[in-house]
Scaffold this active site. Structure first.
Site, PDB file in Angstrom:
ATOM      1  CG  ASP A 281      -2.247   1.058   0.893  1.00  0.00           C
ATOM      2  OD1 ASP A 281      -2.429   1.342   0.266  1.00  0.00           O
ATOM      3  OD2 ASP A 281      -2.792   1.120   2.099  1.00  0.00           O
TER       4      ASP A 281
ATOM      5  CG  HIS B 274       0.535   1.811  -9.111  1.00  0.00           C
ATOM      6  ND1 HIS B 274       0.074   1.633  -8.002  1.00  0.00           N
ATOM      7  CD2 HIS B 274      -0.869   2.453  -9.726  1.00  0.00           C
ATOM      8  CE1 HIS B 274      -1.127   1.911  -7.884  1.00  0.00           C
ATOM      9  NE2 HIS B 274      -1.885   2.729  -8.575  1.00  0.00           N
TER      10      HIS B 274
ATOM     11  CG  LEU C 130       9.100 -17.288  -3.611  1.00  0.00           C
ATOM     12  CD1 LEU C 130       8.626 -17.375  -1.848  1.00  0.00           C
ATOM     13  CD2 LEU C 130       9.472 -15.487  -3.266  1.00  0.00           C
TER      14      LEU C 130
HETATM   15  C1  FPP Z   1      -1.782   0.327  -3.558  1.00  0.00           C
HETATM   16  O1  FPP Z   1      -1.444   1.130  -3.617  1.00  0.00           O
HETATM   17  C2  FPP Z   1      -0.884  -0.792  -4.873  1.00  0.00           C
HETATM   18  C3  FPP Z   1      -1.740  -1.539  -5.604  1.00  0.00           C
HETATM   19  C4  FPP Z   1      -3.197  -1.515  -5.363  1.00  0.00           C
HETATM   20  C5  FPP Z   1      -1.447  -1.505  -6.471  1.00  0.00           C
HETATM   21  C6  FPP Z   1       0.109  -2.340  -6.245  1.00  0.00           C
HETATM   22  C7  FPP Z   1       0.571  -2.962  -7.553  1.00  0.00           C
HETATM   23  C8  FPP Z   1       1.911  -2.824  -7.786  1.00  0.00           C
HETATM   24  C9  FPP Z   1       2.866  -2.345  -6.489  1.00  0.00           C
HETATM   25  C10 FPP Z   1       2.877  -3.127  -8.953  1.00  0.00           C
HETATM   26  C11 FPP Z   1       2.255  -4.311  -9.840  1.00  0.00           C
HETATM   27  C12 FPP Z   1       2.380  -5.726  -8.755  1.00  0.00           C
HETATM   28  C13 FPP Z   1       3.412  -6.657  -9.647  1.00  0.00           C
HETATM   29  C14 FPP Z   1       2.788  -8.139  -8.085  1.00  0.00           C
HETATM   30  C15 FPP Z   1       3.957  -7.233 -10.500  1.00  0.00           C
HETATM   31  P1  FPP Z   1      -2.464   2.731  -3.706  1.00  0.00           P
HETATM   32  O2  FPP Z   1      -3.049   3.098  -4.419  1.00  0.00           O
HETATM   33  O3  FPP Z   1      -3.531   1.952  -2.562  1.00  0.00           O
HETATM   34  O4  FPP Z   1      -1.784   3.947  -3.379  1.00  0.00           O
HETATM   35  P2  FPP Z   1      -2.352   5.019  -1.922  1.00  0.00           P
HETATM   36  O5  FPP Z   1      -3.313   3.985  -0.867  1.00  0.00           O
HETATM   37  O6  FPP Z   1      -1.362   5.619  -1.362  1.00  0.00           O
HETATM   38  O7  FPP Z   1      -3.191   5.497  -3.354  1.00  0.00           O
END
Ligand code: FPP
Length: 248
Positions: A20, A37, A131
């Protein structure tokens, strides 16, 4: 116990992560959420490598929740594209490192190109023994539990199962994670202290680790700090300290 000894002892078999804070990390830099992201992918890489190196057997990453479909379309599209591009780019390296890729969640809800890429990665790495990298995509625990309940109700209705045969083991066998042990450790980044519909059944006895670090700033050192914190905890499973360590 020395730090070195500790490092090799009591490594959790299964670590689950709520990644997050990508959006806030990007905002702090005056950038678009998608920029965050992209930065988050580098953390994924580092955490996968570190988890594999210290002997974690299962690593589940919450990459896209059922609720994430409600984000602006541009962000959803960008996340799906990023997932496809990342897996396409990384799969050879993952395979070389003996990592086996799995996906949990509502697979059919994913765009066809994403399904295809994920299926190819799962097929390519199916015989790997290192893994297990479990990507939770279009996943939510309530969806998973309701799906399991429907399947069990069907089995009872058609007579292949009786109500008193519904044990923890039977229920578990209907979850997306039926092939995996329950996580011993759940990490959530970015300072939020919620479970957010993630592995609600499986986290029953997991140790929870919350850190204010935003996901793109979370790497090897932060992951090892979470493992070290876990190693200092006593897991009692409802028993007393004396039952766990009789000499105490
Ligand atoms: C949460 O941050 C993150 C996500 C919803 C997406 C996670 C995805 C990745 C790290 C990229 C791809 C992953 C893989 C496994 C290849 P948020 O957007 O909710 O952040 P915020 O709470 O600050 O708005």
């Amino acid at each position: 116990m020395s730090n070195t000894e500790k490092e090799h002892k009591n490594i959790p078999e299964h670590v689950a992560v709520i990644m997050d804070g990508n959006g806030r990390w990007a905002k702090e830099r005056g950038q678009d959420r998608v920029y965050g992201h992209h930065a988050g992918v580098l953390s994924v890489r580092e955490v996968v490598n570190t988890a594999g190196a210290i002997g974690v057997k299962y690593l589940t990453l919450y990459a896209f929740s059922t609720e994430n479909w409600n984000r602006p379309k541009a962000e959803v599209d960008a996340l799906m594209e990023l997932l496809v591009a990342t897996i396409r780019k990384e799969v050879d390296e993952l395979h070389k490192n003996n990592v086996r890729v799995h996906v949990i969640g509502d697979f059919d809800a994913l765009p066809p190109v994403c399904q295809k890429e994920m299926q190819e990665a799962m097929d390519m790495t199916a015989a790997n023994t290192g893994l297990n990298l479990i990507l939770a995509l279009s996943y939510s625990a309530k969806w998973e539990i309701l799906r399991a309940t429907r399947q069990i109700a069907e089995a009872v209705k058609n007579g292949s199962l009786s109500a008193d045969e519904i044990t923890d083991e039977v229920f578990h066998s209907h979850l997306c994670t039926s092939r995996f042990p329950d996580p011993e450790l759940m990490i959530r980044t970015s300072g939020e202290t919620r479970i957010s519909n993630f592995l609600l059944y499986q986290l029953a006895y997991a140790e929870l680790y919350f850190t204010p670090t935003l996901w793109p700033d979370f790497g090897k050192d932060q992951f090892l700090a979470a493992i070290s914190d876990y190693q200092n905890r006593e897991r009692r499973f409802g028993m007393t300290s004396e039952q766990i360590q009789p000499s105490k």
